[in-house]
Design a protein around this motif. Structure first.
Motif, PDB file in Angstrom:
ATOM      1  N   SER A   1       0.840  -1.199   0.000  1.00  0.00           N
ATOM      2  CA  SER A   1       0.000   0.000   0.000  1.00  0.00           C
ATOM      3  C   SER A   1       0.871   1.243   0.000  1.00  0.00           C
ATOM      4  O   SER A   1       1.968   1.243   0.529  1.00  0.00           O
ATOM      5  CB  SER A   1      -0.864  -0.036   1.264  1.00  0.00           C
ATOM      6  N   PRO A   2       0.368   2.355  -0.564  1.00  0.00           N
ATOM      7  CA  PRO A   2       1.148   3.595  -0.512  1.00  0.00           C
ATOM      8  C   PRO A   2       1.174   4.213   0.891  1.00  0.00           C
ATOM      9  O   PRO A   2       1.941   5.124   1.155  1.00  0.00           O
ATOM     10  CB  PRO A   2       0.436   4.513  -1.503  1.00  0.00           C
ATOM     11  N   THR A   3       0.344   3.699   1.791  1.00  0.00           N
ATOM     12  CA  THR A   3       0.334   4.191   3.170  1.00  0.00           C
ATOM     13  C   THR A   3       0.917   3.113   4.089  1.00  0.00           C
ATOM     14  O   THR A   3       0.915   1.930   3.747  1.00  0.00           O
ATOM     15  CB  THR A   3      -1.101   4.528   3.621  1.00  0.00           C
TER      16      THR A   3
ATOM     17  N   SER B   1      -1.524  -9.807   7.368  1.00  0.00           N
ATOM     18  CA  SER B   1      -1.044 -10.988   8.073  1.00  0.00           C
ATOM     19  C   SER B   1      -0.678 -12.051   7.056  1.00  0.00           C
ATOM     20  O   SER B   1      -1.406 -12.255   6.078  1.00  0.00           O
ATOM     21  CB  SER B   1      -2.127 -11.524   9.010  1.00  0.00           C
ATOM     22  N   ASN B   2       0.434 -12.708   7.284  1.00  0.00           N
ATOM     23  CA  ASN B   2       0.817 -13.846   6.450  1.00  0.00           C
ATOM     24  C   ASN B   2       0.305 -15.104   7.153  1.00  0.00           C
ATOM     25  O   ASN B   2       0.743 -15.419   8.247  1.00  0.00           O
ATOM     26  CB  ASN B   2       2.336 -13.927   6.297  1.00  0.00           C
ATOM     27  N   VAL B   3      -0.623 -15.780   6.525  1.00  0.00           N
ATOM     28  CA  VAL B   3      -1.237 -16.962   7.109  1.00  0.00           C
ATOM     29  C   VAL B   3      -0.776 -18.174   6.315  1.00  0.00           C
ATOM     30  O   VAL B   3      -0.875 -18.179   5.088  1.00  0.00           O
ATOM     31  CB  VAL B   3      -2.782 -16.853   7.068  1.00  0.00           C
ATOM     32  N   PRO B   4      -0.273 -19.203   7.004  1.00  0.00           N
ATOM     33  CA  PRO B   4       0.161 -20.401   6.259  1.00  0.00           C
ATOM     34  C   PRO B   4      -1.001 -20.993   5.453  1.00  0.00           C
ATOM     35  O   PRO B   4      -2.113 -21.126   5.964  1.00  0.00           O
ATOM     36  CB  PRO B   4       0.593 -21.372   7.362  1.00  0.00           C
TER      37      PRO B   4
ATOM     38  N   PHE C   1      -9.134 -15.545   9.752  1.00  0.00           N
ATOM     39  CA  PHE C   1      -8.807 -14.245   9.158  1.00  0.00           C
ATOM     40  C   PHE C   1      -9.824 -13.847   8.091  1.00  0.00           C
ATOM     41  O   PHE C   1     -10.164 -12.669   7.966  1.00  0.00           O
ATOM     42  CB  PHE C   1      -7.386 -14.245   8.607  1.00  0.00           C
ATOM     43  N   ALA C   2     -10.320 -14.795   7.317  1.00  0.00           N
ATOM     44  CA  ALA C   2     -11.329 -14.481   6.300  1.00  0.00           C
ATOM     45  C   ALA C   2     -12.611 -13.973   6.953  1.00  0.00           C
ATOM     46  O   ALA C   2     -13.226 -13.020   6.462  1.00  0.00           O
ATOM     47  CB  ALA C   2     -11.613 -15.709   5.444  1.00  0.00           C
TER      48      ALA C   2
ATOM     49  N   SER D   1      -7.179 -12.398   0.464  1.00  0.00           N
ATOM     50  CA  SER D   1      -5.928 -12.882  -0.112  1.00  0.00           C
ATOM     51  C   SER D   1      -5.448 -11.876  -1.154  1.00  0.00           C
ATOM     52  O   SER D   1      -6.181 -11.528  -2.073  1.00  0.00           O
ATOM     53  CB  SER D   1      -6.151 -14.245  -0.755  1.00  0.00           C
ATOM     54  N   VAL D   2      -4.213 -11.402  -1.004  1.00  0.00           N
ATOM     55  CA  VAL D   2      -3.679 -10.400  -1.913  1.00  0.00           C
ATOM     56  C   VAL D   2      -2.500 -10.946  -2.703  1.00  0.00           C
ATOM     57  O   VAL D   2      -2.379 -10.715  -3.887  1.00  0.00           O
ATOM     58  CB  VAL D   2      -3.252  -9.132  -1.134  1.00  0.00           C
TER      59      VAL D   2
END
Length: 186
Positions: free
Chosen positions: A79-81, A122-125, A135-136, A142-143
């Motif tokens: 993100s730009p922020t 967050s990085n989720v396995p 998290f969903a 998912s990005v």
């Protein structure tokens, strides 16, 4: 039945609660207790937790440590922020399904809003079905797919030991191909 109250506090100078929970989490995920104990004893964990931009929160359920979350400021995210990144989130097995993780995420959200961050990441396995669902449900989407490789493996894939070795490999492959598939005569 009413949920038991969860108290969440930001970790200050006293790292004991988060250290004990971190050790339990690492052992729970299959790490060697000896390796984890050395990480704590030699000060690597406390040094990591004291880095600028690192924040830790510990949750207590009925006065007992029940989980922790460690975040980092992520100014170079997608993100730009600025973003806040959840690096680790863990709840003790006995405290799961009592709102501990959600309370920890709420503390992260408050911290992110106070620092002007518009995104929490967050990085989720991918193998953790339960964590992905959690998290969903909170609205995380998912990005990206984050792929990880040990540096030694990457070094071997990027460049052989020497240029000469690389040439030898190419020559050997071509030679084997020529023997396996000889040119047809007309």
């Amino acid at each position: 039945m009413a949920r038991r109250p969860v108290d969440v506090a930001q970790v200050g100078e006293d790292l004991h609660a988060v250290t004990a929970l971190w050790l339990e989490a690492r052992v729970d995920s299959g790490s060697s207790p000896d390796v984890c104990a050395r990480t704590i004893a030699d000060g690597r964990l406390s040094a990591a937790l004291r880095r600028p931009g690192v924040t830790a929160f510990v949750a207590h359920l009925e006065g007992e440590p029940a989980g922790y979350v460690i975040t980092t400021d992520n100014p170079f995210g997608i993100s730009p922020t600025p973003e806040v990144a959840i690096e680790q989130l863990w709840v003790t097995p006995d405290a799961r399904r009592h709102g501990v993780a959600k309370s920890l995420i709420a503390a992260v959200l408050g911290s992110a809003e106070r620092s002007g961050c518009e995104l929490v990441v967050s990085n989720v396995p991918t193998t953790s079905r339960e964590a992905n669902r959690f998290f969903a449900r909170l609205g995380f989407g998912s990005v990206v797919t984050r792929r990880v490789v040990p540096t030694g493996t990457l070094r071997r894939k990027i460049a052989p030991e020497t240029a000469e070795t690389g040439l030898e490999l190419t020559r050997r492959r071509r030679s084997l191909r020529q023997r396996a598939f000889p040119a047809r005569s007309a």
